[in-house]
Design a protein around this motif. Sequence first.
Motif, PDB file in Angstrom:
ATOM      1  N   ASP A 169      24.600 -30.493   4.135  1.00 17.40           N
ATOM      2  CA  ASP A 169      25.418 -29.278   4.156  1.00 17.40           C
ATOM      3  C   ASP A 169      25.191 -28.619   5.515  1.00 17.40           C
ATOM      4  OD1 ASP A 169      26.740 -26.901   3.789  1.00 17.40           O
ATOM      5  OD2 ASP A 169      25.907 -26.495   1.805  1.00 17.40           O
ATOM      6  N   ASP A 171      26.942 -26.710   7.477  1.00 17.71           N
ATOM      7  CA  ASP A 171      27.260 -25.301   7.689  1.00 17.71           C
ATOM      8  C   ASP A 171      26.197 -24.392   7.058  1.00 17.71           C
ATOM      9  OD1 ASP A 171      29.287 -23.272   8.659  1.00 17.71           O
ATOM     10  OD2 ASP A 171      29.159 -22.708   6.554  1.00 17.71           O
ATOM     11  N   ARG A 172      25.889 -24.603   5.790  1.00 17.96           N
ATOM     12  CA  ARG A 172      24.939 -23.720   5.118  1.00 17.96           C
ATOM     13  C   ARG A 172      23.522 -23.926   5.639  1.00 17.96           C
ATOM     14  NH1 ARG A 172      21.028 -23.952   1.824  1.00 17.96           N
ATOM     15  NH2 ARG A 172      21.307 -26.191   1.510  1.00 17.96           N
ATOM     16  N   ARG A 173      23.048 -25.174   5.620  1.00 20.23           N
ATOM     17  CA  ARG A 173      21.680 -25.452   6.026  1.00 20.23           C
ATOM     18  C   ARG A 173      21.512 -25.248   7.535  1.00 20.23           C
ATOM     19  NH1 ARG A 173      16.418 -25.099   5.023  1.00 20.23           N
ATOM     20  NH2 ARG A 173      15.225 -27.010   5.395  1.00 20.23           N
ATOM     21  N   ARG A 175      23.151 -23.130   9.451  1.00 19.12           N
ATOM     22  CA  ARG A 175      23.110 -21.695   9.722  1.00 19.12           C
ATOM     23  C   ARG A 175      21.746 -21.105   9.333  1.00 19.12           C
ATOM     24  NH1 ARG A 175      27.494 -18.917  10.732  1.00 19.12           N
ATOM     25  NH2 ARG A 175      28.764 -20.581   9.771  1.00 19.12           N
ATOM     26  N   GLU A 176      21.199 -21.591   8.241  1.00 18.98           N
ATOM     27  CA  GLU A 176      19.901 -21.102   7.761  1.00 18.98           C
ATOM     28  C   GLU A 176      18.801 -21.441   8.757  1.00 18.98           C
ATOM     29  OE1 GLU A 176      17.337 -23.138   4.446  1.00 18.98           O
ATOM     30  OE2 GLU A 176      18.765 -21.798   3.467  1.00 18.98           O
ATOM     31  N   GLU A 215      29.699 -26.163  13.156  1.00 19.70           N
ATOM     32  CA  GLU A 215      29.542 -27.564  13.514  1.00 19.70           C
ATOM     33  C   GLU A 215      30.479 -27.932  14.654  1.00 19.70           C
ATOM     34  OE1 GLU A 215      29.403 -32.058  11.535  1.00 19.70           O
ATOM     35  OE2 GLU A 215      30.125 -30.350  10.342  1.00 19.70           O
TER      36      GLU A 215
END
Length: 285
Positions: A169, A171-173, A175-176, A215
């Motif tokens: 993931d 985008d989510r991971r 960004r984190e 990304e």
Amino acid sequence: MSAPAPLAHGIGFYKMSGSGNDFVMFDGRLTPAEDLTAERIRRLCDRRRGIGADGVVVLSPTGLGAVTMAYWNADGSRAALCGNASLCSARLSAELCLSHGSDVCLLTDAGPVQARGCRGEAGAEINIRDVGPTRAADAELGPGERWIALGTVGVPHLIVRVDDVERADVDRRGRELRHHPSLGDPGANVNFVSPAAGHPGVWALRTFERGVEGETLACGTGTVAAALALAEREEAALPIELVSRGGAVLRVSGDAGEAAARGVWLGGEAALVYTGRLAPGIWVI
């Protein structure tokens, strides 16, 4: 009805792509770097209201085979180095005769980068100066992640070894991790790497890029960081080929020593997509 007259005025630019990592580029003899404000850069990189790009480059010859390369991310922030922008800069320097022959020294904010690019050829190489070893990152592993390393290739990079980049993931991971507290305010690019399915010996890479905040289709310095991290952990040996999200293959060669990687070269695409002129309105900001 007669055809409209062609647009003969406006500021000239070059649209280039390095494995899908795309850039708006300017000849600094005509458009000096001082003219590029953060707001203008954001407008140029806007994919709806501008040209659309991951970053902006201004190339200015200094003599003796050297060219100053000023680079900005799509959000208007200045960046010390971008690998794919450097590849494109080597090619465009040759096309515009900013240097003598195919070899050029790019003067970046991260220091001088030796490069090779030829007129009419959609590829280039850059030499990355000695790169220090990566280290284990202070971040907990998520599902499907094997290890996370932190390294610097001009700019900081997290390298996340995953089982399958297609399942990551990004985008989510991304960004984190890009804003992980251990990285401080600047944060880092986040590169997810795994073996490329159906291509023995080739690795696949996906990148969440700071400054773009999403990304991108490729990341040159991230490719180098990932290759060195894999070599240091003996999962692969240099030279290493990595396929970008854009589908192009980048090649990293050199010697991965214990104290530093030496003689590191990155080879990849440097495609001149089109040239154009900016309508006056996009520049008056």
